[in-house]
Design an enzyme around this catalytic site. Structure first.
Site, short mmCIF file in Angstrom:
data_model
loop_
_atom_site.label_atom_id
_atom_site.label_comp_id
_atom_site.label_asym_id
_atom_site.label_seq_id
_atom_site.Cartn_x
_atom_site.Cartn_y
_atom_site.Cartn_z
N PRO A 2 0.84 -1.21 0.00
CA PRO A 2 0.00 0.00 0.00
C PRO A 2 0.87 1.26 0.00
O PRO A 2 1.88 1.31 0.69
CB PRO A 2 -0.78 -0.12 1.31
CG PRO A 2 -0.71 -1.55 1.69
CD PRO A 2 0.59 -2.06 1.15
N GLU A 3 0.49 2.23 -0.80
CA GLU A 3 1.22 3.48 -0.88
C GLU A 3 0.35 4.59 -0.28
O GLU A 3 -0.71 4.31 0.28
CB GLU A 3 1.59 3.78 -2.35
CG GLU A 3 2.40 2.63 -2.96
CD GLU A 3 2.78 2.88 -4.42
OE1 GLU A 3 2.92 4.04 -4.82
OE2 GLU A 3 2.93 1.89 -5.15
#
Ligand SMILES: [Zn+2]
Length: 273
Positions: A2-3
């Site tokens: 996840p960014e």
């Protein structure tokens, strides 16, 4: 992993079920999920504290408690959800950590690959590495990006992945931002022109903002706290599109490795120079 847009979406989804709740119990399956302090100290210290606010720094989810900050890093496969024990999703069966709340619900940290970690401290800087500017904050300007680039001679893609350069950008959004700016991922960072830096500044913010609007990208593990998928993957111009035609020029998208990461770009729109 996840960014920024995925982590920001998780933060927003946790606020409603979690703010105002008091943490009463803690259960973990292996001690190493608690990065700091020791598991014993972590539990003794967090019990009885109420969640006051939930924010984000880089890819860390920050739960501001009465006296401490509980930080959570999802790493590769971490997911968070809040539910009563009888309502927990069977597809999230890799729960490594549970926080029992004063309303009978639990904050659960499910993580199939076990890279995710939690941290407890009075100050975020106690447990995070050096982090660069937050790209969506007002303080991040083209001049700040120019300053960050100064004196660093690295492949621009590698630099974008470096959390001390700009916080929260990862592999997906780096590829998308470089494509929209027309910059080849293997250009050297200190050779970018002023116009290119300005374009990159704009596209970093654009791709992150669009990612948040679309509730993140559910290519692999990422889900929102309510279990639903994000839609950002439907908007990608290059990421995960190897061999498919560029939407601008029709040239097939190429995948190479840069900084040990799969990197997607259009050789026509992003010339090597
Ligand atoms: Zn193209």
């Amino acid at each position: 992993m996840p960014e920024l847009p995925e982590v920001e979406t998780v933060v927003r989804g946790l606020r409603e079920p979690l703010i105002g709740r008091r943490i009463e119990t803690v259960w973990y399956d292996r001690e190493k999920v608690i990065a700091t302090p020791s598991a014993e100290q972590f539990i003794a210290r967090i019990k009885g504290q109420t969640v006051k606010a939930i924010t984000r720094r880089a890819k860390y989810i920050l739960c501001e408690l009465d006296h401490d900050i509980l930080a959570i890093h999802l790493k590769m496969t971490g997911r968070l959800f809040v539910a009563a024990p009888e309502n927990q999703p069977p597809e999230d069966r890799w729960v490594r950590l549970r926080f029992g709340l004063d309303n009978g619900e639990e904050l659960c940290f499910s993580d199939s690959r076990r890279f995710g970690r939690v941290y407890l401290g009075a100050n975020v800087n106690e447990f995070t590495p050096l982090l660069g500017p937050e790209p969506l904050e007002d303080a991040f300007t083209p001049a700040v990006l120019q300053t960050q680039l100064k004196g660093r001679s690295k492949l621009i893609k590698a630099l974008l992945l470096d959390q001390s350069f700009v916080a929260g950008v990862g592999n997906i959004y780096a590829d998308e931002a470089l494509h929209r700016a027309g910059i080849h991922p293997q250009r050297t960072s200190d050779r970018l022109t002023g116009a290119e830096v300005n374009r990159l500044y704009g596209t970093i913010r654009d791709v992150l903002n669009e990612g948040i609007e679309r509730q993140g990208a559910s290519i692999n593990w990422y889900r929102q706290p309510d279990g639903s998928k994000g839609q950002a993957q439907d908007n990608f111009l290059v990421y995960d599109r190897e061999g498919e035609p560029c939407y601008t020029c029709g040239t097939p998208i190429v995948k190479i490795r840069v900084a040990q990461r799969g990197t997607h770009f259009c050789p026509h729109c992003q010339p090597e120079k």
